[in-house]
Design a protein around this motif. Structure first.
Motif, PDB file in Angstrom:
ATOM      1  N   THR A 180      57.126 -62.938  -3.909  1.00 17.85           N
ATOM      2  CA  THR A 180      58.331 -62.148  -4.163  1.00 17.85           C
ATOM      3  C   THR A 180      59.399 -62.279  -3.078  1.00 17.85           C
ATOM      4  O   THR A 180      60.430 -61.609  -3.157  1.00 17.85           O
ATOM      5  N   LEU A 182      61.612 -64.457  -2.314  1.00 17.98           N
ATOM      6  CA  LEU A 182      62.933 -64.945  -2.688  1.00 17.98           C
ATOM      7  C   LEU A 182      63.723 -63.940  -3.509  1.00 17.98           C
ATOM      8  O   LEU A 182      64.893 -64.183  -3.837  1.00 17.98           O
ATOM      9  N   ASP A 183      63.101 -62.810  -3.844  1.00 15.81           N
ATOM     10  CA  ASP A 183      63.874 -61.715  -4.429  1.00 15.81           C
ATOM     11  C   ASP A 183      64.865 -61.162  -3.403  1.00 15.81           C
ATOM     12  O   ASP A 183      65.856 -60.524  -3.774  1.00 15.81           O
ATOM     13  N   HIS A 186      67.557 -64.915  -0.202  1.00 15.60           N
ATOM     14  CA  HIS A 186      68.885 -65.514  -0.340  1.00 15.60           C
ATOM     15  C   HIS A 186      69.988 -64.530   0.032  1.00 15.60           C
ATOM     16  O   HIS A 186      71.077 -64.941   0.454  1.00 15.60           O
ATOM     17  N   PHE A 199      71.845 -68.501  -6.188  1.00 14.57           N
ATOM     18  CA  PHE A 199      70.401 -68.596  -6.001  1.00 14.57           C
ATOM     19  C   PHE A 199      69.755 -67.213  -6.074  1.00 14.57           C
ATOM     20  O   PHE A 199      68.681 -67.053  -6.650  1.00 14.57           O
ATOM     21  N   HIS A 200      70.420 -66.225  -5.485  1.00 11.36           N
ATOM     22  CA  HIS A 200      69.878 -64.867  -5.508  1.00 11.36           C
ATOM     23  C   HIS A 200      69.749 -64.339  -6.933  1.00 11.36           C
ATOM     24  O   HIS A 200      68.807 -63.592  -7.251  1.00 11.36           O
ATOM     25  N   LYS A 204      63.900 -63.832 -11.814  1.00 14.32           N
ATOM     26  CA  LYS A 204      62.784 -63.569 -10.908  1.00 14.32           C
ATOM     27  C   LYS A 204      61.581 -64.482 -11.164  1.00 14.32           C
ATOM     28  O   LYS A 204      60.921 -64.902 -10.208  1.00 14.32           O
ATOM     29  N   HIS A 207      62.097 -67.464  -9.177  1.00  8.45           N
ATOM     30  CA  HIS A 207      61.847 -67.202  -7.765  1.00  8.45           C
ATOM     31  C   HIS A 207      60.356 -67.329  -7.447  1.00  8.45           C
ATOM     32  O   HIS A 207      59.969 -67.839  -6.383  1.00  8.45           O
ATOM     33  N   ARG A 208      59.521 -66.850  -8.348  1.00  9.35           N
ATOM     34  CA  ARG A 208      58.065 -66.964  -8.129  1.00  9.35           C
ATOM     35  C   ARG A 208      57.661 -68.440  -8.094  1.00  9.35           C
ATOM     36  O   ARG A 208      56.834 -68.846  -7.263  1.00  9.35           O
ATOM     37  N   GLU A 210      59.568 -70.929  -7.221  1.00  6.37           N
ATOM     38  CA  GLU A 210      60.081 -71.485  -5.969  1.00  6.37           C
ATOM     39  C   GLU A 210      59.119 -71.223  -4.811  1.00  6.37           C
ATOM     40  O   GLU A 210      58.826 -72.122  -4.012  1.00  6.37           O
ATOM     41  N   SER A 249      70.852 -73.888  -0.656  1.00  5.03           N
ATOM     42  CA  SER A 249      70.708 -72.430  -0.768  1.00  5.03           C
ATOM     43  C   SER A 249      71.151 -71.666   0.473  1.00  5.03           C
ATOM     44  O   SER A 249      71.198 -70.429   0.439  1.00  5.03           O
TER      45      SER A 249
END
Length: 473
Positions: A180, A182-183, A186, A199-200, A204, A207-208, A210, A249
């Motif tokens: 989590t 990257l939640d 960014h 990117f943000h 979600k 993001h997982r 990534e 990013s």
């Protein structure tokens, strides 16, 4: 001496050397353009004051013997010139020993800068550039094929960079284990880039993916660097793609770029190697001796990696020959920013005309979109991010920054994007306030045109002015 060299990697070496020289050029250019305000004679952390209390053996540098702003500028611009010459391939026009000496010059000059740079140069990519740059001295030029042992040690550095970073993530913040991080990352990273907002706002689940892909790239793929070809080339290519994703990013100075450069000597490019004579005996002896020393020193970063108390970005010797790396073992959930303001009022009040200083890279005006600066390194902007995390990070230098702003110091103002005061009318008072920043939503962006929304948190520094004794005559 066929066992000593690997002719298939001649083009890999060439591309690596030219790219490394370009990064050297960026590093020296950064030093030349920023040093006066940061570590110059009237800088926030002056070199003369530093060398008075730190002995040469602890921090070897040319500037331990002599320092003046003119001498530092000469060294920095010399570094730029030599780096540009290396990027143009001048080392290939010299005899083998001459090329090695030429590669030694930027390493020695940049070591001198880093070892007196104090907080401004306390980043992992400084040591990484020095460690890689030292090995490049012994990689040879067109008179000899690339030495196998040097190619191996370059892979060993890349392994430590990636694997060490992967371990410190797993041991650090639980969000890396929960996929989590990257939640938040960014939005809260030190210096967002022009695409960080987008990117943000990626879904979600992506993001997982990534984070999971990052774990694979940093914890599994590094072992494949030592596999036979073409597996090693595929592993390096995957690392390059991952680093390019990170380049898009955010702004991480040359950290991503030097990791990409490190991956280049692993790749076997499809090109017929030129015929070169065998390596001279003196060269073989020197290279083997240096590599043996570096392998012997490598037990320190290995012990650090396997330790439960793993540290990141640590140099184990004053020459930065072997170091440990890693970043973002923990990820901030909330972004704070220190906003610096000045007023010309003799007696500051809440309703005074407070004008905000704008920095080049760090978030300020909510409507100003972030720009791409990397691989160029905005050192003050990065340290302002640390200051927002804790005032303790700013203790050694923030007071000096405020003093320089009150003086309208020309070199300090050059580090900023814009000063709200004319050169001949400095502010009477400076204050700093802490704000919470968050990215706007898609709807907020369309309605306001602002990529940030900020909320006042507390006072960071009360209104401050120069005392009579501190004012310039």
């Amino acid at each position: 001496m066929e066992w000593f060299t690997a002719s298939d990697y001649w083009l890999s070496r060439l591309v690596f050397q030219r790219a490394l020289a370009a990064l050297y050029l960026v590093a020296f250019l950064t030093a030349a353009l920023q040093f006066r305000a940061l570590i110059g004679e009237r800088g926030m952390l002056p070199v003369p004051r530093f060398v008075e209390r730190v002995p040469f053996r602890s921090s070897p540098s040319l500037f331990q013997w002599h320092y003046s702003d003119r001498f530092f500028a000469g060294c920095a611009w010399t570094g730029c010139a030599v780096s540009a010459a290396l990027a143009a391939g001048v080392d290939s026009l010299l005899p083998l020993w001459g090329g090695m000496l030429l590669w030694l010059v930027p390493w020695a000059l940049y070591l001198s800068v880093v070892n007196v740079g104090q907080t401004w140069y306390a980043f992992g990519w400084e040591s990484l550039l020095l460690e890689v740059g030292f090995l490049a001295v012994f990689l040879g030029n067109d008179e000899v094929a690339p030495p196998v042992v040097v190619l191996f040690l370059l892979r060993w550095i890349l392994f430590r960079v990636e694997f060490g970073a992967g371990l410190i993530k797993l041991r650090g913040d639980e969000c890396w284990r929960k996929l989590t991080c990257l939640d938040h990352h960014h939005e809260t990273q030190p210096m967002p880039g022009p695409l960080s907002w987008f990117f943000h706002h990626l879904p979600k689940p992506l993001h997982r993916v990534e984070v999971a892909a990052n774990h694979v790239t940093q914890l599994v793929v590094p072992f494949l660097l030592f596999a036979p070809q073409p597996v090693a080339t595929a592993a390096a290519a995957l690392m390059i793609v991952t680093q390019l994703w990170l380049v898009l990013s955010g702004n991480f100075a040359w950290l991503n770029w030097i990791t990409i450069v490190l991956a280049l000597p692993v790749v076997v490019f499809p090109a017929e190697p030129p015929a070169v004579p065998g390596a001279p005996l003196w060269y073989v002896v020197v290279v083997l001796a240096v590599c043996a020393v570096l392998l012997g020193l490598s037990h320190r970063p290995v012990r650090n990696m396997v330790s439960r108390r793993q540290v990141m970005n640590r140099s184990f010797d004053p020459l930065h020959l072997v170091n440990t790396y890693g970043a973002f073992g923990s990820v901030s959930r909330i972004r704070y920013e220190v906003v610096v303001e000045g007023t010309a009022d003799e007696s500051p009040r809440k309703d005074s005309d407070w004008r905000e200083y704008e920095f080049k890279g760090k978030p300020g005006d909510p409507r100003r979109w972030p720009r791409q600066f990397a691989p160029y390194h905005l050192r003050l902007d990065w340290l302002m991010w640390f200051a927002a995390l804790s005032p303790a990070y700013a203790g050694p230098w923030f007071g000096a920054l405020v003093e320089r702003l009150l003086e309208n110091d020309r070199d300090t103002l050059r580090l900023l994007r814009r000063s709200p005061f004319p050169p001949d009318a400095p502010p009477r008072h400076i204050r700093a306030r802490l704000f919470r920043y968050r990215y706007t939503t898609w709807r907020e962006l369309r309605e306001t045109g602002a990529c940030w929304e900020r909320t006042y948190v507390r006072e960071f520094l009360p209104p401050t002015r120069l005392t009579g004794a501190a004012r310039r005559p």
